[in-house]
Motif scaffolding. Structure first.
Motif, PDB file in Angstrom:
ATOM      1  N   ALA A 167       0.803  -1.212   0.000  1.00  0.00           N
ATOM      2  CA  ALA A 167       0.000   0.000   0.000  1.00  0.00           C
ATOM      3  C   ALA A 167       0.844   1.275   0.000  1.00  0.00           C
ATOM      4  N   ALA A 168       2.133   1.149   0.264  1.00  0.00           N
ATOM      5  CA  ALA A 168       2.995   2.336   0.327  1.00  0.00           C
ATOM      6  C   ALA A 168       3.095   2.976  -1.048  1.00  0.00           C
ATOM      7  N   PRO A 169       3.081   4.296  -1.091  1.00  0.00           N
ATOM      8  CA  PRO A 169       3.180   4.964  -2.386  1.00  0.00           C
ATOM      9  C   PRO A 169       4.516   4.726  -3.046  1.00  0.00           C
ATOM     10  N   VAL A 170       4.522   4.675  -4.373  1.00  0.00           N
ATOM     11  CA  VAL A 170       5.732   4.411  -5.138  1.00  0.00           C
ATOM     12  C   VAL A 170       6.341   5.701  -5.669  1.00  0.00           C
ATOM     13  N   PHE A 171       5.723   6.839  -5.409  1.00  0.00           N
ATOM     14  CA  PHE A 171       6.162   8.085  -5.996  1.00  0.00           C
ATOM     15  C   PHE A 171       7.123   8.851  -5.100  1.00  0.00           C
ATOM     16  N   ALA A 172       7.942   8.110  -4.358  1.00  0.00           N
ATOM     17  CA  ALA A 172       8.861   8.749  -3.428  1.00  0.00           C
ATOM     18  C   ALA A 172       9.832   9.692  -4.129  1.00  0.00           C
ATOM     19  N   THR A 173       9.951   9.592  -5.438  1.00  0.00           N
ATOM     20  CA  THR A 173      10.868  10.464  -6.149  1.00  0.00           C
ATOM     21  C   THR A 173      10.327  11.885  -6.258  1.00  0.00           C
ATOM     22  N   VAL A 174       9.029  12.093  -6.055  1.00  0.00           N
ATOM     23  CA  VAL A 174       8.461  13.444  -6.070  1.00  0.00           C
ATOM     24  C   VAL A 174       8.623  13.998  -4.661  1.00  0.00           C
ATOM     25  N   GLU A 175       9.342  15.107  -4.547  1.00  0.00           N
ATOM     26  CA  GLU A 175       9.623  15.681  -3.237  1.00  0.00           C
ATOM     27  C   GLU A 175       8.595  16.749  -2.872  1.00  0.00           C
ATOM     28  N   ASP A 176       8.052  16.627  -1.685  1.00  0.00           N
ATOM     29  CA  ASP A 176       7.125  17.616  -1.146  1.00  0.00           C
ATOM     30  C   ASP A 176       7.974  18.708  -0.500  1.00  0.00           C
ATOM     31  N   THR A 177       8.438  19.655  -1.294  1.00  0.00           N
ATOM     32  CA  THR A 177       9.429  20.627  -0.827  1.00  0.00           C
ATOM     33  C   THR A 177       8.921  21.566   0.255  1.00  0.00           C
ATOM     34  N   ASP A 178       7.627  21.854   0.278  1.00  0.00           N
ATOM     35  CA  ASP A 178       7.114  22.759   1.301  1.00  0.00           C
ATOM     36  C   ASP A 178       6.528  22.012   2.497  1.00  0.00           C
ATOM     37  N   GLY A 179       6.528  20.677   2.428  1.00  0.00           N
ATOM     38  CA  GLY A 179       6.100  19.864   3.562  1.00  0.00           C
ATOM     39  C   GLY A 179       4.629  19.931   3.906  1.00  0.00           C
ATOM     40  N   ASP A 180       3.792  20.306   2.952  1.00  0.00           N
ATOM     41  CA  ASP A 180       2.357  20.421   3.246  1.00  0.00           C
ATOM     42  C   ASP A 180       1.588  19.120   3.029  1.00  0.00           C
TER      43      ASP A 180
END
Length: 78
Positions: A16-29
């Motif tokens: 169930a873990a997301p596979v898109f870990a390469t997209v960084e949530d730069t603002d942490g929202d």
């Protein structure tokens, strides 16, 4: 069978873990803006991003990202 009962909860989490870990949530929202997604997927157009944004809030949630990858609209890795 006992071994399976012990590892099953961990297997479910991994699946169930997301596979898109390469997209960084730069603002942490906890959401992914077009600019954040564009870093990993530079060919993504604004109109394609808008199609992925199912709820129309201008951001992609983890669920929207997962759905986009599961449907093949975004590759699992950019």
């Amino acid at each position: 069978m006992t071994y399976l009962r012990k590892i099953l909860p961990f297997a479910v989490v991994l699946i169930a873990a997301p596979v898109f870990a390469t997209v960084e949530d730069t603002d942490g929202d906890g959401m992914y803006s077009f600019d954040e997604v564009l870093v990993t997927y530079p060919a993504l157009s604004e109109s394609a991003f808008a199609e992925l944004d199912v709820d129309g809030d201008g951001m992609l949630s983890a669920e929207e990202m997962a759905a986009a990858e599961a449907s093949g609209l975004l590759p699992a890795e950019g």
